[in-house]
Design a protein around this motif. Structure first.
Motif, mmCIF file in Angstrom:
data_model
loop_
_atom_site.group_PDB
_atom_site.id
_atom_site.type_symbol
_atom_site.label_atom_id
_atom_site.label_comp_id
_atom_site.label_asym_id
_atom_site.label_seq_id
_atom_site.Cartn_x
_atom_site.Cartn_y
_atom_site.Cartn_z
ATOM 1 N N HIS A 13 65.677 60.539 76.926
ATOM 2 C CA HIS A 13 64.489 60.065 76.190
ATOM 3 C C HIS A 13 64.851 59.588 74.784
ATOM 4 O O HIS A 13 64.157 59.890 73.808
ATOM 5 C CB HIS A 13 63.422 61.180 76.116
ATOM 6 C CG HIS A 13 63.065 61.749 77.453
ATOM 7 N ND1 HIS A 13 62.358 61.032 78.397
ATOM 8 C CD2 HIS A 13 63.350 62.957 78.016
ATOM 9 C CE1 HIS A 13 62.202 61.778 79.488
ATOM 10 N NE2 HIS A 13 62.793 62.945 79.283
ATOM 11 N N LEU A 14 65.929 58.830 74.693
ATOM 12 C CA LEU A 14 66.356 58.302 73.403
ATOM 13 C C LEU A 14 65.657 56.980 73.128
ATOM 14 O O LEU A 14 65.479 56.168 74.040
ATOM 15 C CB LEU A 14 67.872 58.087 73.386
ATOM 16 C CG LEU A 14 68.735 59.333 73.627
ATOM 17 C CD1 LEU A 14 70.200 58.953 73.691
ATOM 18 C CD2 LEU A 14 68.496 60.365 72.532
ATOM 19 N N THR A 15 65.293 56.740 71.895
ATOM 20 C CA THR A 15 64.665 55.475 71.514
ATOM 21 C C THR A 15 64.875 55.230 70.030
ATOM 22 O O THR A 15 65.349 56.107 69.301
ATOM 23 C CB THR A 15 63.157 55.477 71.842
ATOM 24 O OG1 THR A 15 62.627 54.177 71.598
ATOM 25 C CG2 THR A 15 62.421 56.505 70.980
ATOM 26 N N ILE A 16 64.553 54.024 69.572
ATOM 27 C CA ILE A 16 64.670 53.637 68.167
ATOM 28 C C ILE A 16 63.306 53.133 67.705
ATOM 29 O O ILE A 16 62.743 52.214 68.306
ATOM 30 C CB ILE A 16 65.716 52.515 67.965
ATOM 31 C CG1 ILE A 16 67.116 52.996 68.335
ATOM 32 C CG2 ILE A 16 65.715 52.008 66.531
ATOM 33 C CD1 ILE A 16 67.745 53.941 67.359
ATOM 34 N N SER A 17 62.769 53.755 66.651
ATOM 35 C CA SER A 17 61.460 53.329 66.137
ATOM 36 C C SER A 17 61.583 51.997 65.410
ATOM 37 O O SER A 17 62.681 51.583 65.007
ATOM 38 C CB SER A 17 60.908 54.386 65.177
ATOM 39 O OG SER A 17 61.712 54.455 64.010
ATOM 40 N N ASP A 18 60.440 51.316 65.234
ATOM 41 C CA ASP A 18 60.444 50.038 64.518
ATOM 42 C C ASP A 18 60.953 50.210 63.095
ATOM 43 O O ASP A 18 61.693 49.370 62.577
ATOM 44 C CB ASP A 18 59.035 49.446 64.493
ATOM 45 C CG ASP A 18 58.584 48.979 65.875
ATOM 46 O OD1 ASP A 18 59.457 48.787 66.734
ATOM 47 O OD2 ASP A 18 57.366 48.819 66.078
ATOM 48 N N GLU A 19 60.552 51.315 62.450
ATOM 49 C CA GLU A 19 60.968 51.547 61.066
ATOM 50 C C GLU A 19 62.475 51.745 60.985
ATOM 51 O O GLU A 19 63.143 51.217 60.091
ATOM 52 C CB GLU A 19 60.252 52.784 60.498
ATOM 53 C CG GLU A 19 58.760 52.618 60.318
ATOM 54 C CD GLU A 19 57.991 52.698 61.632
ATOM 55 O OE1 GLU A 19 58.579 53.139 62.656
ATOM 56 O OE2 GLU A 19 56.800 52.305 61.629
ATOM 57 N N ARG A 20 63.028 52.526 61.938
ATOM 58 C CA ARG A 20 64.465 52.765 61.950
ATOM 59 C C ARG A 20 65.219 51.472 62.232
ATOM 60 O O ARG A 20 66.282 51.207 61.651
ATOM 61 C CB ARG A 20 64.790 53.814 63.031
ATOM 62 C CG ARG A 20 66.276 54.135 63.190
ATOM 63 C CD ARG A 20 66.866 54.749 61.957
ATOM 64 N NE ARG A 20 68.237 55.170 62.147
ATOM 65 C CZ ARG A 20 69.119 55.322 61.182
ATOM 66 N NH1 ARG A 20 68.758 55.094 59.924
ATOM 67 N NH2 ARG A 20 70.345 55.718 61.438
ATOM 68 N N LEU A 21 64.671 50.635 63.120
ATOM 69 C CA LEU A 21 65.293 49.360 63.448
ATOM 70 C C LEU A 21 65.385 48.473 62.216
ATOM 71 O O LEU A 21 66.420 47.880 61.925
ATOM 72 C CB LEU A 21 64.490 48.668 64.549
ATOM 73 C CG LEU A 21 65.146 47.460 65.223
ATOM 74 C CD1 LEU A 21 66.352 47.894 66.048
ATOM 75 C CD2 LEU A 21 64.141 46.736 66.125
ATOM 76 N N GLN A 22 64.276 48.385 61.463
ATOM 77 C CA GLN A 22 64.250 47.578 60.238
ATOM 78 C C GLN A 22 65.249 48.109 59.220
ATOM 79 O O GLN A 22 65.982 47.352 58.571
ATOM 80 C CB GLN A 22 62.834 47.592 59.637
ATOM 81 C CG GLN A 22 61.837 46.745 60.396
ATOM 82 C CD GLN A 22 61.930 45.278 60.023
ATOM 83 O OE1 GLN A 22 62.738 44.900 59.175
ATOM 84 N NE2 GLN A 22 61.133 44.447 60.665
#
Length: 637
Positions: free
Chosen positions: A106-115
């Motif tokens: 269940h790993l993911t990258i949030s929009d804020e972390r991506l930016q």
């Protein structure tokens, strides 16, 4: 007869249907399914999901395109090798394993972390505008939209997380690193005596009978075998050959010049500095109003003292990237900035300061500091370029028709290339070729397809033209075998000097080994070091010009009791006798403690990462089913 068929057309259609349908049912359906399933055939499975042949082919094509863009002169044959294909499959399998693990964890990258990662990572600097936004022009040049880039970046960063817990947590103590590097870079003091085959050549003089016997030995036949060759004539049709027959008038060139003025005009670029007061486009109206009021105040200050704009930007601009440079954004072309900013900057005269400009990032005050480009090159300056371009375009239009003529003529008049050469004003060339392209071969002679056609049965036996073969984009060729020379063993008289030289080298090598072994036995018996060279220190970091095989044997020799004596046949005409006097610790100048610990940690992390990846492959039931003939062996299924 034909009148009867025409009159009873529907009857014949019914009869044909009756005959064809059973055959289609018995054979055609299976053949059709095989055709459809060919590209859908599984070459590997990960977590129960199939990787198809089509996906593997696409991954290989993408890999080839990347490698060609990085190394344009790379041999195309290397890119199509089984090893490169297998590497593409291994990478595809690894990506699928990482995706399965990411989903399972269940790993993911949030929009804020991506930016945040995009703006902070130096590897993405070339894709960032001065204000931190994505440079869409750069993305378009790489065939991506902003959405595609964001999706790919999110996936890549997500996959990194799978291994980060292992690769980023390797622990390496100084003691372990020191022990590992001490063993790897241990030094040994040696004294050598080298027995070189070239020093024994004068002592060997084989007889003619011995030369003949050496020549006839089955093991030696391959050394003297002459390769299969074909002496060919060949004809090439490409854009370059067609350009020579194109006539272009000055009127045509001037017309093309006028129609394409933008291509011969240096693109205008502008340099500007700005002061940014941030206000997100979705911010409350009160916050935006407050930011606008602050921007208006700074605009008034800037216009009172335009020369102090840089200092004002340093103190007040909220664009972290440019504020330290006094707001300077350097030169930028059209399309590099958000539209409101670009419109305002390109409407200014040099030195002018804009009104407050609103964008999605907030409120800007812009000062234009430079303008360059926009100049149009004269017709005379680009005439040669125009001539080449127009000739190329006209040749391109002519190519399809000429290629069809070429193909038809070399096929229909298959006993000679001359008719096609005369018709299309091409030059017949000659060459001697083998089944595999010669090292350094270029153009049609490097084409595996053309060489395969040359050595086809029809071309060899009947001396007919090969079919027209596409040897590269916008280039086709045909060849005709003039003389075929099968692989053969030449007569001894033709290669006697070569055979004698090889036999002498063999006998001299045997003499060097024999004398070297006698010297080794004497040293082991007496320990007398007379005749040995002066002591020298060797290690893997200081090989002292020793052949790799010799160095490895000397460094692995038993040193439980010193001095120790070793003899090594290099396999290259040298026999080396060595006396190992003593062991020495590694040279600290080769690698210091801090660097040794760092490299040991990296090696340990790589080993742990590979072990973890292999465990993930097992957990997600990874299996590679591609046949061994389709790709060289790589990661085990």
């Amino acid at each position: 007869m034909f009148d009867f068929v025409r009159k009873h057309n529907r009857l014949f259609q019914l009869i044909l249907l009756i005959l064809i349908l059973p055959a289609f049912v018995l054979v055609g359906v299976e053949g059709y399914s095989s055709f459809i399933d060919g590209s859908n055939k599984g070459v590997a499975t990960v977590d129960g999901r199939k990787i198809t042949q089509a996906e593997w082919d696409a991954a290989h094509r993408n890999q080839v395109e990347r490698m060609r863009s990085q190394m344009p002169n790379l041999d195309a044959k290397l890119l199509d090798s089984p090893e490169v294909k297998r590497e593409a499959l291994d990478q595809l399998v690894r990506e699928r394993v990482m995706l399965a693990a990411a989903n399972g964890q269940h790993l993911t990258i949030s929009d804020e972390r991506l930016q945040q990662l995009f703006r902070a990572d130096p590897q993405f600097a070339f894709l960032r505008n001065p204000d931190g936004t994505v440079n869409k022009n750069m993305l378009q040049a790489q065939g991506m939209s902003s959405e595609m880039f964001a999706q790919r970046l999110r996936q890549d960063l997500t996959l990194r997380q799978v291994m980060l817990g292992v690769a980023g947590t390797a622990v390496a103590s100084k003691a372990n690193a020191a022990a590992a590097f001490d063993a790897l870079l241990q030094q040994r003091e040696l004294q050598l005596q080298v027995f070189d085959a070239k020093n024994f050549l004068a002592q060997v003089n084989p007889s003619d009978a011995e030369v003949e016997a050496f020549y006839k030995e089955p093991a030696n036949s391959a050394r003297f075998q002459l390769p299969e060759t074909a002496q060919i004539e060949y004809l090439v049709l490409d854009l370059e050959s067609l350009k020579g027959g194109v006539t272009v008038s000055d009127e045509d060139l001037k017309k093309y010049y006028e129609e394409n003025q933008s291509r011969y005009t240096v693109a205008e670029e502008r340099r500007a500095s700005h002061i940014l007061i941030k206000a997100d486009k979705d911010a409350p109206a009160a916050d935006k109003s407050k930011a606008k009021a602050r921007a208006d105040e700074l605009l008034a200050e800037a216009r009172k003292n335009p020369a102090g704009f840089a200092e004002l930007a340093k103190k007040n601009s909220q664009d972290e990237g440019s504020a330290t440079r006094g707001g300077d954004l350097d030169f930028f072309p059209r399309g590099a900035m958000v539209k409101p900013f670009e419109d305002a900057a390109y409407a200014l005269k040099q030195g002018e300061i804009s009104n407050v400009v609103e964008s999605d990032f907030g409120y800007h005050i812009i000062q234009l500091t430079g303008v360059r480009g926009g100049e149009k090159k004269s017709f005379d300056a680009v005439r040669a370029e125009l001539d080449q371009e127009v000739r190329k375009q006209l040749a391109q239009k002519r190519y399809s028709e000429a290629a069809e003529q070429f193909s038809n003529m070399v096929y229909e008049q298959s006993d000679s290339l001359k008719p096609a050469a005369d018709k299309l004003k091409l030059t017949i060339q000659t060459a001697v070729v083998q089944r595999q392209a010669a090292p350094g071969a270029t153009g049609p002679l490097a084409s595996a397809k053309l060489l395969e056609a040359v050595f086809g049965n029809d071309a060899l036996r009947n001396k007919r033209n090969t079919e027209a073969v596409e040897t590269s984009p916008n280039q086709i060729a045909s060849a005709r075998v003039v003389q075929h020379n099968p692989s053969r063993l030449p007569a001894l008289a033709d290669v006697k000097a070569q055979v004698r030289a090889q036999l002498m080298q063999k006998l001299a090598g045997e003499a060097a080994i024999k004398q070297g072994k006698e010297r080794l036995a004497a040293l082991q018996k007496s320990g007398d070091a007379a005749g040995l060279e002066a002591p020298l220190v060797v290690s893997r970091a200081k090989p002292a010009n020793l052949p790799p095989k010799v160095l490895n044997e000397l460094l692995r020799a038993d040193v439980a009791k010193l001095p120790s004596y070793v003899g090594v046949d290099s396999g290259e005409g040298l026999y080396v006798v060595a006396r190992i006097n003593k062991l020495l610790p590694r040279d600290p100048a080769v690698i210091d403690e801090a660097r040794a610990t760092q490299q040991y940690a990296q090696a340990w992390a790589a080993a742990e990462s590979m072990a973890y990846y292999n465990a993930l492959k097992t957990h997600y039931k990874t299996k590679i089913t591609a046949p061994a003939s389709a790709a060289a062996s790589g990661v085990a299924p």
